[in-house]
Design a protein around this motif. Sequence first.
Motif, PDB file in Angstrom:
ATOM      1  N   ASP A  28      -6.022 -19.463  29.108  1.00 47.51           N
ATOM      2  CA  ASP A  28      -6.308 -17.830  28.245  1.00 47.51           C
ATOM      3  C   ASP A  28      -7.440 -18.261  26.614  1.00 47.51           C
ATOM      4  OD1 ASP A  28      -6.512 -15.539  28.457  1.00 47.51           O
ATOM      5  OD2 ASP A  28      -5.407 -14.915  27.141  1.00 47.51           O
ATOM      6  N   VAL A  29      -7.994 -19.602  26.955  1.00 50.25           N
ATOM      7  CA  VAL A  29      -9.641 -19.492  25.538  1.00 50.25           C
ATOM      8  C   VAL A  29     -10.289 -18.249  25.604  1.00 50.25           C
ATOM      9  CG1 VAL A  29      -8.137 -22.124  25.791  1.00 50.25           C
ATOM     10  CG2 VAL A  29     -10.417 -21.549  26.927  1.00 50.25           C
ATOM     11  N   THR A  30     -10.614 -18.512  24.183  1.00 53.11           N
ATOM     12  CA  THR A  30     -12.279 -17.783  24.141  1.00 53.11           C
ATOM     13  C   THR A  30     -13.387 -18.730  24.424  1.00 53.11           C
ATOM     14  OG1 THR A  30     -11.309 -16.374  21.988  1.00 53.11           O
ATOM     15  CG2 THR A  30     -13.737 -16.472  22.460  1.00 53.11           C
ATOM     16  N   VAL A  74      13.922 -21.508  21.458  1.00 52.04           N
ATOM     17  CA  VAL A  74      13.681 -20.769  20.045  1.00 52.04           C
ATOM     18  C   VAL A  74      12.457 -20.536  19.762  1.00 52.04           C
ATOM     19  CG1 VAL A  74      13.553 -21.691  17.787  1.00 52.04           C
ATOM     20  CG2 VAL A  74      15.580 -22.317  19.810  1.00 52.04           C
ATOM     21  N   LEU A  75      11.558 -21.102  20.216  1.00 51.78           N
ATOM     22  CA  LEU A  75       9.767 -20.740  20.374  1.00 51.78           C
ATOM     23  C   LEU A  75       9.114 -19.604  20.499  1.00 51.78           C
ATOM     24  CD1 LEU A  75       6.734 -21.604  18.754  1.00 51.78           C
ATOM     25  CD2 LEU A  75       6.434 -22.630  21.195  1.00 51.78           C
ATOM     26  N   GLN A  76       9.884 -19.655  22.127  1.00 53.27           N
ATOM     27  CA  GLN A  76       9.524 -17.868  22.594  1.00 53.27           C
ATOM     28  C   GLN A  76      10.593 -16.622  21.924  1.00 53.27           C
ATOM     29  OE1 GLN A  76       7.266 -17.725  24.681  1.00 53.27           O
ATOM     30  NE2 GLN A  76       7.472 -19.912  25.896  1.00 53.27           N
ATOM     31  N   ARG A  77      11.677 -17.155  21.664  1.00 60.52           N
ATOM     32  CA  ARG A  77      12.767 -16.071  20.522  1.00 60.52           C
ATOM     33  C   ARG A  77      11.298 -15.869  19.448  1.00 60.52           C
ATOM     34  NH1 ARG A  77      16.953 -18.348  19.706  1.00 60.52           N
ATOM     35  NH2 ARG A  77      16.395 -18.724  18.022  1.00 60.52           N
ATOM     36  N   GLU A  78      11.093 -16.681  18.937  1.00 62.47           N
ATOM     37  CA  GLU A  78      10.597 -16.165  17.350  1.00 62.47           C
ATOM     38  C   GLU A  78       8.985 -15.609  18.096  1.00 62.47           C
ATOM     39  OE1 GLU A  78      11.530 -16.675  14.932  1.00 62.47           O
ATOM     40  OE2 GLU A  78      13.221 -17.531  14.862  1.00 62.47           O
ATOM     41  N   ARG A  79       8.564 -16.351  19.025  1.00 61.96           N
ATOM     42  CA  ARG A  79       7.069 -15.730  19.807  1.00 61.96           C
ATOM     43  C   ARG A  79       7.103 -13.628  20.001  1.00 61.96           C
ATOM     44  NH1 ARG A  79       3.417 -13.042  21.536  1.00 61.96           N
ATOM     45  NH2 ARG A  79       1.898 -13.573  23.284  1.00 61.96           N
ATOM     46  N   TRP A  80       8.375 -13.917  20.982  1.00 66.58           N
ATOM     47  CA  TRP A  80       8.725 -12.141  21.404  1.00 66.58           C
ATOM     48  C   TRP A  80       9.159 -11.298  20.111  1.00 66.58           C
ATOM     49  CZ3 TRP A  80       6.243 -11.204  24.890  1.00 66.58           C
ATOM     50  CH2 TRP A  80       5.261 -12.240  25.947  1.00 66.58           C
ATOM     51  N   ALA A  81       9.374 -12.080  18.872  1.00 69.29           N
ATOM     52  CA  ALA A  81      10.029 -11.440  17.957  1.00 69.29           C
ATOM     53  C   ALA A  81       9.118 -10.513  17.439  1.00 69.29           C
ATOM     54  CB  ALA A  81      11.543 -12.092  16.999  1.00 69.29           C
ATOM     55  N   ARG A  82       8.307 -11.970  17.413  1.00 70.07           N
ATOM     56  CA  ARG A  82       6.874 -11.766  16.071  1.00 70.07           C
ATOM     57  C   ARG A  82       6.096 -10.128  16.912  1.00 70.07           C
ATOM     58  NH1 ARG A  82       1.944 -15.066  15.373  1.00 70.07           N
ATOM     59  NH2 ARG A  82       1.363 -14.891  13.613  1.00 70.07           N
ATOM     60  N   THR A 125     -10.489 -11.856  15.379  1.00 71.69           N
ATOM     61  CA  THR A 125      -9.552 -11.668  15.171  1.00 71.69           C
ATOM     62  C   THR A 125      -9.143 -12.335  17.466  1.00 71.69           C
ATOM     63  OG1 THR A 125      -8.967 -10.351  13.727  1.00 71.69           O
ATOM     64  CG2 THR A 125      -6.847 -10.687  15.261  1.00 71.69           C
ATOM     65  N   VAL A 126      -9.908 -11.778  17.646  1.00 74.64           N
ATOM     66  CA  VAL A 126      -9.471 -11.800  19.018  1.00 74.64           C
ATOM     67  C   VAL A 126      -9.908 -13.059  19.774  1.00 74.64           C
ATOM     68  CG1 VAL A 126     -10.301 -11.146  21.760  1.00 74.64           C
ATOM     69  CG2 VAL A 126     -10.151  -9.337  19.855  1.00 74.64           C
ATOM     70  N   ALA A 127     -10.881 -13.676  19.073  1.00 72.78           N
ATOM     71  CA  ALA A 127     -11.758 -15.184  19.428  1.00 72.78           C
ATOM     72  C   ALA A 127     -10.315 -16.638  19.144  1.00 72.78           C
ATOM     73  CB  ALA A 127     -13.364 -15.519  19.114  1.00 72.78           C
ATOM     74  N   ALA A 128      -9.240 -16.401  17.478  1.00 70.81           N
ATOM     75  CA  ALA A 128      -8.388 -17.366  17.178  1.00 70.81           C
ATOM     76  C   ALA A 128      -6.936 -16.413  17.936  1.00 70.81           C
ATOM     77  CB  ALA A 128      -8.722 -17.009  15.780  1.00 70.81           C
ATOM     78  N   GLY A 129      -6.971 -14.843  18.050  1.00 67.38           N
ATOM     79  CA  GLY A 129      -6.095 -15.468  18.318  1.00 67.38           C
ATOM     80  C   GLY A 129      -5.357 -15.196  19.799  1.00 67.38           C
ATOM     81  N   ARG A 130      -6.772 -15.554  20.797  1.00 71.84           N
ATOM     82  CA  ARG A 130      -6.457 -14.747  21.882  1.00 71.84           C
ATOM     83  C   ARG A 130      -6.112 -16.630  22.332  1.00 71.84           C
ATOM     84  NH1 ARG A 130     -10.892 -13.576  26.573  1.00 71.84           N
ATOM     85  NH2 ARG A 130     -10.044 -14.607  28.134  1.00 71.84           N
ATOM     86  N   ILE A 155       0.363 -20.797  23.111  1.00 70.41           N
ATOM     87  CA  ILE A 155       1.491 -20.632  22.863  1.00 70.41           C
ATOM     88  C   ILE A 155       2.126 -20.834  24.651  1.00 70.41           C
ATOM     89  CG2 ILE A 155       3.203 -19.532  22.275  1.00 70.41           C
ATOM     90  CD1 ILE A 155       1.919 -19.701  19.459  1.00 70.41           C
ATOM     91  N   ASP A 156       1.605 -19.630  25.143  1.00 71.80           N
ATOM     92  CA  ASP A 156       2.080 -19.397  26.165  1.00 71.80           C
ATOM     93  C   ASP A 156       2.039 -20.241  27.634  1.00 71.80           C
ATOM     94  OD1 ASP A 156       3.027 -16.502  25.026  1.00 71.80           O
ATOM     95  OD2 ASP A 156       0.886 -14.957  26.207  1.00 71.80           O
ATOM     96  N   SER A 157       0.974 -21.311  27.263  1.00 69.94           N
ATOM     97  CA  SER A 157       1.158 -22.307  27.950  1.00 69.94           C
ATOM     98  C   SER A 157       2.252 -23.722  28.075  1.00 69.94           C
ATOM     99  CB  SER A 157      -0.613 -22.617  28.365  1.00 69.94           C
ATOM    100  OG  SER A 157      -0.302 -23.606  26.792  1.00 69.94           O
TER     101      SER A 157
END
Length: 542
Positions: free
Chosen positions: A219-221, A534-542, A295-300, A306-308
């Motif tokens: 899901d890259v820009t 741990v990463l997924q927990r922090e990812r969803w918490a964020r 924000t979209v370009a970098a964030g996406r 991370i999701d991959s």
Amino acid sequence: MEARTELLDALTTLRDRVAAARFPLPLPGAEHARRSRAELLAQLDDYLVPRLRSPEAPLLAVVGGSTGAGKSTLVNSLVGRRVSDAGVLRPTTRTPVLVCHPSDQHWFAGPRVLPRLRRVWTPRRDVSHGGDGPAGGPEDDHGTDGEDTPPSLAVETDRTVPAGLALLDSPDVDSLVVANRELAAELICAADIWVLVTTASRYADAVPWHLLRAAREYDVTLATVLDRVPHQITDEVSRQYAALLERAGLGDVPRFTIPELPESARGGSGLLPATAVAPLREWLLHQVHDPAARTVAAGRTLTGAIDSLRSRVPALASAAAAQHATALRLTRHIDTAYDEAAAQVRRRIADGELLAGEALARWRGFPQDSSGEELLDAFADGLSALLRGAVGDADERTAEAWRREPGAPECGCADELVTERIDTLVGRWRRAVEDLARAAARASDGACPASAEQAAALLAALLLGGRRTRGAGETLADSLGGAVTVRLRERGEHLLETCLERALRGERDYRTAPLEDLDATPGQQVSLIAALSVLQRERWAR
């Protein structure tokens, strides 16, 4: 900021777990796992960790594609001067070129991104259009890397590149040089924006579509450039290309078309007219200057990468689990073979098989025609031969079992030092038997005391001769006394068992040591999944 720090810590931990993963056994899928690990590690080091640490850093747009697609010409044209050599013919090793605004140079001069690439500064080739890069720097290099030299990244600066954006011209993804292909993949993994270049004649080739599918997965820009499109078929080619993108789920990807232009249209500079690259340039400027678009370009891209990990890390964990399971089975085959060998040795000793050949002749002539030392020599030689044969049989059984294991390495059981090791252990056993017999002879209370040499030979016969040498025990009892003989036999049996155990267990350990050195432990799988959780927990918490 605190949430980002916790996410960064989790990502760094996962990065360390990925770096520690190993897939040494040549199992089906192991080579794919090694490549996936390398790609994932590159993306973590080159993009995810740096971007999370420095979200304000310039966007990195990597221009990639197949050989002759026009990547370098496109980059040069966006900059307005030649910063990267263009052409189909490439040197054996090619140095990728990154160009950014002078105020952004510090972001790329150090190892923040692409840390394994050493930085080099290219001398100024053209001062037109306000170029403002260094005319050589701490490491002047023209991109001719040797075989033992780490890959390089040439850094250029130019004021025509907007602040907040860097363009990177990567090697060909279908290069004939493996190192170039690997480097191209690594560079793409470092991108905030992928600009994938193909041509009107090759847009349906496998290479660009492999990259496009990877872009969709992460899901890259993304933007695509269809280069060298003849005027007379522009509409048809664009329509077909759009249809392919739509079917691949990439219909919303920005597409830019560059017409096929004669060399005369380039004014002899080799650059495309500014109008030809203006739409792409404007799109890139929008990604940089519009806060929402940036924000979209970098964030996406960051979120997609991370999701991959949710599928990529478990795949590595599964490959690690397969390595561990196979290593366990291979070790179990060795254990089984040597357990059978040990049982066989003890059975053959109990059946008196060592009382044959030289040992049998010496036993029949003892003590009149054969000395105690000669009889002890014969039994020691027979014991060495028995152990060497048992080791050989175990190795053959191991090799046969390993051949039935898909992807198992060749069993490296042959060892020219087996004989030396076994003879050394049997020699120690013989000397210990002589020491026991010497001590027993001094403590004897029998009616007809035997010499230490004779007692040692009789003890060896009693231990190794089976039922046919039971008379050796009676002779020892008459010579040394019943109580001394009982203690001597018990200690002798312990010595023999220790010798057998050390010989066979030692050879078994020699065979299992290479498997243990592979470090194919269950800890790799567990640590990967735990770090991902741990990463997924922090990812969803964020």
